[in-house]
Design an enzyme around this catalytic site. Structure first.
Site, PDB file in Angstrom:
ATOM      1  N   ASN A 104      23.409  63.960  74.731  1.00  0.00           N
ATOM      2  CA  ASN A 104      24.046  64.594  73.566  1.00  0.00           C
ATOM      3  C   ASN A 104      24.618  63.557  72.617  1.00  0.00           C
ATOM      4  OD1 ASN A 104      23.417  66.856  74.962  1.00  0.00           O
ATOM      5  ND2 ASN A 104      25.497  67.309  75.637  1.00  0.00           N
ATOM      6  N   HIS A 121      20.894  58.957  73.484  1.00  0.00           N
ATOM      7  CA  HIS A 121      20.266  59.266  72.193  1.00  0.00           C
ATOM      8  C   HIS A 121      21.173  58.981  71.006  1.00  0.00           C
ATOM      9  CE1 HIS A 121      17.392  62.167  74.528  1.00  0.00           C
ATOM     10  NE2 HIS A 121      17.028  60.905  74.635  1.00  0.00           N
ATOM     11  N   CYS A 129      22.471  51.225  58.996  1.00  0.00           N
ATOM     12  CA  CYS A 129      21.790  50.786  57.770  1.00  0.00           C
ATOM     13  C   CYS A 129      20.314  50.557  58.096  1.00  0.00           C
ATOM     14  CB  CYS A 129      22.449  49.508  57.241  1.00  0.00           C
ATOM     15  SG  CYS A 129      21.560  48.854  55.807  1.00  0.00           S
ATOM     16  N   CYS A 150      24.247  52.345  52.170  1.00  0.00           N
ATOM     17  CA  CYS A 150      25.038  51.268  52.782  1.00  0.00           C
ATOM     18  C   CYS A 150      25.988  50.670  51.734  1.00  0.00           C
ATOM     19  CB  CYS A 150      24.087  50.201  53.318  1.00  0.00           C
ATOM     20  SG  CYS A 150      24.934  48.776  53.999  1.00  0.00           S
ATOM     21  N   GLY A 190      22.625  71.204  82.240  1.00  0.00           N
ATOM     22  CA  GLY A 190      22.342  71.724  80.897  1.00  0.00           C
ATOM     23  C   GLY A 190      21.276  70.983  80.126  1.00  0.00           C
ATOM     24  N   ASN A 216      22.207  74.879  85.602  1.00  0.00           N
ATOM     25  CA  ASN A 216      21.521  75.341  84.398  1.00  0.00           C
ATOM     26  C   ASN A 216      21.453  76.866  84.444  1.00  0.00           C
ATOM     27  OD1 ASN A 216      19.475  75.784  82.250  1.00  0.00           O
ATOM     28  ND2 ASN A 216      19.085  73.597  82.475  1.00  0.00           N
TER      29      ASN A 216
END
Ligand code: BJW
Length: 249
Positions: A104, A121, A129, A150, A190, A216
């Site tokens: 997440n 992730h 940038c 930037c 999950g 789950n």
């Protein structure tokens, strides 16, 4: 009414376990009101989240992709952590070696107080940038400029997240494999266990002799490999396990 799983054997195992690694996915934040990727709520303006989480979507239309991320930042900013995140933060003090690997990008595990976190992730509150590669934290919601640029070189900024077709940062994925290989118990919570290489981490744990506990609301491709498959909401099951743990903080 759904049948309550017998957690007594798991509680007994956890009573004698020192090394625990957890892999979380979008489902752990679902009870906070954050849409999952592949659930029925995963649609935005007729786009599936997966269609916008790609480098090609960004190069074709950075404004559209940034509008999507700005929308998600707004949702995340308006929501709170749930009992699932809180229990995992507490387990850092209970198990001698406890690590959390998350797919997440919402930052909720940090917000709940977890410290030993590997963010596979990336993080939606970080901007990168596209020219210089510099990473900055930004909590503006809504963003002041879409797409943002930037402040140092004027190039386009992108979300500091890993899109489909992009490689995960080598040191991060290496750390995640090490933590999966060295644990005694791995919780998988999950996640649809569909996206690679994250989905292969529990298999590495199995290979190295760890017990796998899946939580789950629905079966996944990992379910046949799980030693304990607890079907239900993580925000309900984790507090139940926590309440019964025979360990002291
Ligand atoms: C509940 C609940 C409740 C609900 N309680 N549970 C090998 C084989 C095949 C394909 C590949 C491969 N290697 C690489 C690929 C390609 C690709 C891939 O895996 N594709 C698949 C679709 C097959 N992987 C990549 O591209 C990765 N890069 C890579 O491997 O680089 C090397 C390489 C490059 C090029 C070619 C080949 C190799 C990068 C993957 C990056 C994923 N990025 C995203 C977006 C991040 C940014 C953002 O958020 O915007 O990450 S996609 C999206 O999926 C996001 C998530 O982290 C990730 C996983 O989703 P997750 O968390 O599992 O969510 P859902 O929605 O799928 O599931 C939610 C679950 O919760 C469900 O099971 C519900 O039942 C459950 N649930 N409520 C408990 N209350």
């Amino acid at each position: 009414m759904s049948e309550q799983p017998d957690i007594a054997p798991l509680i007994e195992l956890l009573g004698k376990t020192n090394r625990v690694t957890v892999l979380t996915g979008a489902g752990i934040s679902a009870e906070s009101g954050i849409p999952t990727f592949r659930g029925e709520d995963g649609l935005w303006r007729n786009y599936r989240a997966e269609e916008l989480a790609t480098p090609s979507a960004f190069s074709q239309d950075p404004k559209l992709v940034w509008e999507f991320y700005d929308w998600r930042r707004g949702i995340i900013a308006s929501k709170e952590t749930n009992p699932g995140h809180i229990v995992l933060a507490g387990w850092e003090k209970i198990f001698p070696e406890f690590y959390l690997i998350t797919q997440n990008i919402d930052g909720f595990h940090f917000k709940a107080g977890s410290k030993n976190i590997v963010e596979l992730h990336g993080n939606i509150w970080k901007l990168r940038c596209t020219e210089e590669g510099t990473i900055t934290e930004n909590h503006d919601s809504p963003l002041k400029e879409i797409p943002p640029h930037c402040p140092s070189c004027g190039a386009l900024l992108r979300p500091h997240v890993v899109w489909f077709g992009e490689s995960l940062f080598p040191s991060i994925i290496q750390q995640a494999y090490t933590l999966s290989a060295q644990c005694e118990v791995m919780f998988v919570i999950g996640t649809s266990a569909f996206v690679q290489p994250a989905a292969s981490l529990p298999l590495r744990a199995v290979e190295m002799g760890a017990k796998v506990v899946e939580i789950n609301i629905a079966p996944t491709p990992l379910t046949p490999y799980a030693d304990f498959s607890l079907m239900g909401k993580s925000g309900e099951i984790l507090p139940k396990i926590d309440k019964n743990l025979k360990r002291e903080a």
